[in-house]
Design a protein around this motif. Structure first.
Motif, PDB file in Angstrom:
ATOM      1  N   VAL A  11     -14.355  24.478  24.930  1.00 44.54           N
ATOM      2  CA  VAL A  11     -13.045  24.200  24.328  1.00 44.54           C
ATOM      3  C   VAL A  11     -13.350  23.419  23.055  1.00 44.54           C
ATOM      4  CG1 VAL A  11     -10.751  23.198  24.698  1.00 44.54           C
ATOM      5  CG2 VAL A  11     -12.081  24.031  26.645  1.00 44.54           C
ATOM      6  N   LYS A  12     -13.952  24.130  22.087  1.00 46.43           N
ATOM      7  CA  LYS A  12     -14.414  23.482  20.867  1.00 46.43           C
ATOM      8  C   LYS A  12     -14.378  24.466  19.720  1.00 46.43           C
ATOM      9  CE  LYS A  12     -19.305  23.754  20.975  1.00 46.43           C
ATOM     10  NZ  LYS A  12     -20.529  23.081  21.289  1.00 46.43           N
ATOM     11  N   LYS A  13     -14.557  23.950  18.518  1.00 43.38           N
ATOM     12  CA  LYS A  13     -14.590  24.783  17.312  1.00 43.38           C
ATOM     13  C   LYS A  13     -15.879  25.600  17.303  1.00 43.38           C
ATOM     14  CE  LYS A  13     -10.938  22.874  15.255  1.00 43.38           C
ATOM     15  NZ  LYS A  13      -9.753  23.582  14.892  1.00 43.38           N
ATOM     16  N   PRO A  14     -15.912  26.759  16.710  1.00 43.16           N
ATOM     17  CA  PRO A  14     -14.797  27.391  16.024  1.00 43.16           C
ATOM     18  C   PRO A  14     -13.809  28.026  16.998  1.00 43.16           C
ATOM     19  CG  PRO A  14     -16.739  28.779  15.868  1.00 43.16           C
ATOM     20  CD  PRO A  14     -17.159  27.510  16.549  1.00 43.16           C
ATOM     21  N   ASP A  15     -12.570  28.180  16.538  1.00 43.92           N
ATOM     22  CA  ASP A  15     -11.533  28.824  17.332  1.00 43.92           C
ATOM     23  C   ASP A  15     -11.879  30.297  17.529  1.00 43.92           C
ATOM     24  OD1 ASP A  15     -10.283  26.398  17.016  1.00 43.92           O
ATOM     25  OD2 ASP A  15      -8.780  27.121  15.599  1.00 43.92           O
ATOM     26  N   TRP A  16     -11.387  30.865  18.612  1.00 49.11           N
ATOM     27  CA  TRP A  16     -11.677  32.269  18.940  1.00 49.11           C
ATOM     28  C   TRP A  16     -11.244  33.209  17.810  1.00 49.11           C
ATOM     29  CZ3 TRP A  16      -7.880  35.910  19.082  1.00 49.11           C
ATOM     30  CH2 TRP A  16      -6.561  35.447  19.140  1.00 49.11           C
ATOM     31  N   ASP A  17     -10.111  32.932  17.172  1.00 45.96           N
ATOM     32  CA  ASP A  17      -9.621  33.843  16.136  1.00 45.96           C
ATOM     33  C   ASP A  17     -10.490  33.816  14.878  1.00 45.96           C
ATOM     34  OD1 ASP A  17      -8.593  31.229  15.814  1.00 45.96           O
ATOM     35  OD2 ASP A  17      -6.906  31.940  14.625  1.00 45.96           O
ATOM     36  N   ASN A  18     -11.074  32.662  14.569  1.00 50.22           N
ATOM     37  CA  ASN A  18     -11.965  32.580  13.406  1.00 50.22           C
ATOM     38  C   ASN A  18     -13.296  33.274  13.664  1.00 50.22           C
ATOM     39  OD1 ASN A  18     -10.142  31.225  11.747  1.00 50.22           O
ATOM     40  ND2 ASN A  18     -10.690  29.258  12.626  1.00 50.22           N
ATOM     41  N   ILE A  19     -13.740  33.271  14.922  1.00 50.23           N
ATOM     42  CA  ILE A  19     -14.956  34.015  15.292  1.00 50.23           C
ATOM     43  C   ILE A  19     -14.688  35.510  15.130  1.00 50.23           C
ATOM     44  CG2 ILE A  19     -16.548  34.599  17.166  1.00 50.23           C
ATOM     45  CD1 ILE A  19     -15.973  31.724  18.282  1.00 50.23           C
ATOM     46  N   GLY A  20     -13.571  35.966  15.667  1.00 47.56           N
ATOM     47  CA  GLY A  20     -13.207  37.381  15.555  1.00 47.56           C
ATOM     48  C   GLY A  20     -13.037  37.814  14.108  1.00 47.56           C
ATOM     49  N   LYS A  21     -12.435  36.948  13.310  1.00 42.56           N
ATOM     50  CA  LYS A  21     -12.170  37.284  11.905  1.00 42.56           C
ATOM     51  C   LYS A  21     -13.465  37.453  11.112  1.00 42.56           C
ATOM     52  CE  LYS A  21      -9.177  36.394   8.036  1.00 42.56           C
ATOM     53  NZ  LYS A  21      -9.131  37.818   7.793  1.00 42.56           N
ATOM     54  N   ILE A  22     -14.415  36.540  11.295  1.00 47.25           N
ATOM     55  CA  ILE A  22     -15.651  36.657  10.504  1.00 47.25           C
ATOM     56  C   ILE A  22     -16.455  37.892  10.916  1.00 47.25           C
ATOM     57  CG2 ILE A  22     -17.211  35.208  11.898  1.00 47.25           C
ATOM     58  CD1 ILE A  22     -18.157  34.036   9.114  1.00 47.25           C
ATOM     59  N   ILE A  23     -16.462  38.214  12.210  1.00 50.80           N
ATOM     60  CA  ILE A  23     -17.184  39.410  12.669  1.00 50.80           C
ATOM     61  C   ILE A  23     -16.529  40.666  12.101  1.00 50.80           C
ATOM     62  CG2 ILE A  23     -17.820  40.818  14.674  1.00 50.80           C
ATOM     63  CD1 ILE A  23     -19.486  38.245  14.516  1.00 50.80           C
ATOM     64  N   CYS A  24     -15.223  40.801  12.285  1.00 50.82           N
ATOM     65  CA  CYS A  24     -14.529  42.016  11.834  1.00 50.82           C
ATOM     66  C   CYS A  24     -14.531  42.154  10.315  1.00 50.82           C
ATOM     67  CB  CYS A  24     -13.109  42.048  12.391  1.00 50.82           C
ATOM     68  SG  CYS A  24     -13.080  42.341  14.175  1.00 50.82           S
ATOM     69  N   ASP A  25     -14.309  41.067   9.586  1.00 49.33           N
ATOM     70  CA  ASP A  25     -14.340  41.133   8.125  1.00 49.33           C
ATOM     71  C   ASP A  25     -15.732  41.509   7.607  1.00 49.33           C
ATOM     72  OD1 ASP A  25     -11.680  40.428   8.044  1.00 49.33           O
ATOM     73  OD2 ASP A  25     -12.006  38.430   7.196  1.00 49.33           O
ATOM     74  N   SER A  26     -16.769  41.003   8.263  1.00 51.20           N
ATOM     75  CA  SER A  26     -18.150  41.293   7.842  1.00 51.20           C
ATOM     76  C   SER A  26     -18.470  42.775   7.920  1.00 51.20           C
ATOM     77  CB  SER A  26     -19.149  40.552   8.731  1.00 51.20           C
ATOM     78  OG  SER A  26     -18.956  39.180   8.673  1.00 51.20           O
ATOM     79  N   LEU A  27     -17.847  43.467   8.853  1.00 47.75           N
ATOM     80  CA  LEU A  27     -18.200  44.854   9.118  1.00 47.75           C
ATOM     81  C   LEU A  27     -17.383  45.875   8.327  1.00 47.75           C
ATOM     82  CD1 LEU A  27     -18.813  44.459  12.946  1.00 47.75           C
ATOM     83  CD2 LEU A  27     -20.525  44.636  11.127  1.00 47.75           C
ATOM     84  N   ASN A  28     -16.443  45.382   7.483  1.00 47.62           N
ATOM     85  CA  ASN A  28     -15.702  46.286   6.590  1.00 47.62           C
ATOM     86  C   ASN A  28     -16.687  47.029   5.703  1.00 47.62           C
ATOM     87  OD1 ASN A  28     -12.953  46.071   7.186  1.00 47.62           O
ATOM     88  ND2 ASN A  28     -12.714  44.231   5.949  1.00 47.62           N
ATOM     89  N   GLN A  29     -16.505  48.338   5.591  1.00 46.67           N
ATOM     90  CA  GLN A  29     -17.351  49.207   4.762  1.00 46.67           C
ATOM     91  C   GLN A  29     -18.794  49.276   5.251  1.00 46.67           C
ATOM     92  OE1 GLN A  29     -16.107  51.198   2.217  1.00 46.67           O
ATOM     93  NE2 GLN A  29     -14.174  50.439   3.013  1.00 46.67           N
ATOM     94  N   VAL A  30     -19.074  48.700   6.429  1.00 42.73           N
ATOM     95  CA  VAL A  30     -20.422  48.740   7.000  1.00 42.73           C
ATOM     96  C   VAL A  30     -20.376  49.494   8.334  1.00 42.73           C
ATOM     97  CG1 VAL A  30     -22.353  47.354   7.881  1.00 42.73           C
ATOM     98  CG2 VAL A  30     -21.082  46.583   5.872  1.00 42.73           C
ATOM     99  N   ALA A  31     -19.524  49.033   9.256  1.00 44.08           N
ATOM    100  CA  ALA A  31     -19.364  49.693  10.553  1.00 44.08           C
ATOM    101  C   ALA A  31     -18.187  50.664  10.520  1.00 44.08           C
ATOM    102  CB  ALA A  31     -19.130  48.669  11.650  1.00 44.08           C
ATOM    103  N   TYR A  32     -17.170  50.300   9.750  1.00 39.94           N
ATOM    104  CA  TYR A  32     -15.954  51.107   9.638  1.00 39.94           C
ATOM    105  C   TYR A  32     -15.420  50.939   8.222  1.00 39.94           C
ATOM    106  CZ  TYR A  32     -14.873  46.467  11.516  1.00 39.94           C
ATOM    107  OH  TYR A  32     -14.860  45.122  11.779  1.00 39.94           O
ATOM    108  N   HIS A  33     -14.489  51.824   7.867  1.00 37.57           N
ATOM    109  CA  HIS A  33     -13.959  51.808   6.503  1.00 37.57           C
ATOM    110  C   HIS A  33     -13.079  50.594   6.246  1.00 37.57           C
ATOM    111  CE1 HIS A  33     -15.687  55.692   5.555  1.00 37.57           C
ATOM    112  NE2 HIS A  33     -15.434  55.988   6.815  1.00 37.57           N
TER     113      HIS A  33
END
Length: 152
Positions: A100-122
Motif C-alpha cells: 500500500v505504497k507509491k507508485p499508485d497502480w494507475d501510474n504503473i499501468g500508464k507508464i507501461i501502456c504509454d511506453s508501448l505505443n508504436q512499439v507493441a501496438y499502434h
C-alpha cells in the motif's frame, strides 16, 4: 516494424521489466522568457526506454495488428523492506500482505501502456481491458502480459 500477415499475427506476448516498479511522473515545466516549455522527467524517459527494450527483446520485432482489441495484465512486484520481521516478511511473500505504497497502480499501468505505443501496438487506445496488481517479492520487477481478445 511493419504490420504482420494474418497467419503471423501476434496473439500474446509476456515480458518482465527488471527492478522496482516505477510510475509515470507528471510533466515538468520550465520558463524561457514569455514561453513555457513542457518536458518529461529523465527518470520517466529512462524507464519508458527500459520497458520498450524488454518488450522488443521478447517480441523480436512483432507488433499487435491494427484494430485488434487488447487485454493488458500488469503485476508489479515490490521489494520487501529490509527492516521487516521474519513473520511479516513471510506473509508479504505469500501475498497475504500487499504493498500500500507509491507508485499508485494507475501510474504503473500508464507508464507501461504509454511506453508501448508504436512499439507493441499502434496506440494504447487498443487496450480495452486491463488489470494492475501489486505484490511483494524477493525479485522486484513488473510482469506484463498483452493478449488479443478473441471474438467468439
Amino acid at each position: 516494424m511493419g504490420r504482420l500477415a494474418e497467419d503471423e499475427a501476434v496473439k500474446q506476448i509476456k515480458f518482465s521489466v527488471p527492478g522496482p516498479p516505477f510510475g509515470k511522473q507528471r510533466p515538468k515545466f520550465s520558463r524561457a522568457g514569455k514561453y513555457v516549455k513542457t518536458y518529461t522527467p529523465d527518470e520517466t524517459v529512462k524507464y519508458e526506454n527500459l520497458v520498450k527494450l524488454m518488450y522488443q527483446q521478447e517480441a523480436k520485432g512483432k507488433m499487435f495488428g491494427e484494430g485488434v482489441e487488447l487485454d493488458v495484465r500488469i503485476i508489479a512486484y515490490f521489494a520487501v523492506p529490509k527492516s521487516t520481521s521474519k513473520k511479516k516478511r513471510k506473509a508479504m511473500l505469500e501475498h497475504k500482505i500487499r504493498p500500500v505504497k507509491k507508485p499508485d497502480w494507475d501510474n504503473i499501468g500508464k507508464i507501461i501502456c504509454d511506453s508501448l505505443n508504436q512499439v507493441a501496438y499502434h496506440d494504447d487506445s487498443a487496450v480495452v481491458d486491463a488489470q494492475v496488481r501489486k505484490f511483494y517479492s524477493e525479485n522486484p520487477r513488473v510482469d506484463v502480459t498483452i493478449r488479443v481478445i478473441e471474438l467468439d
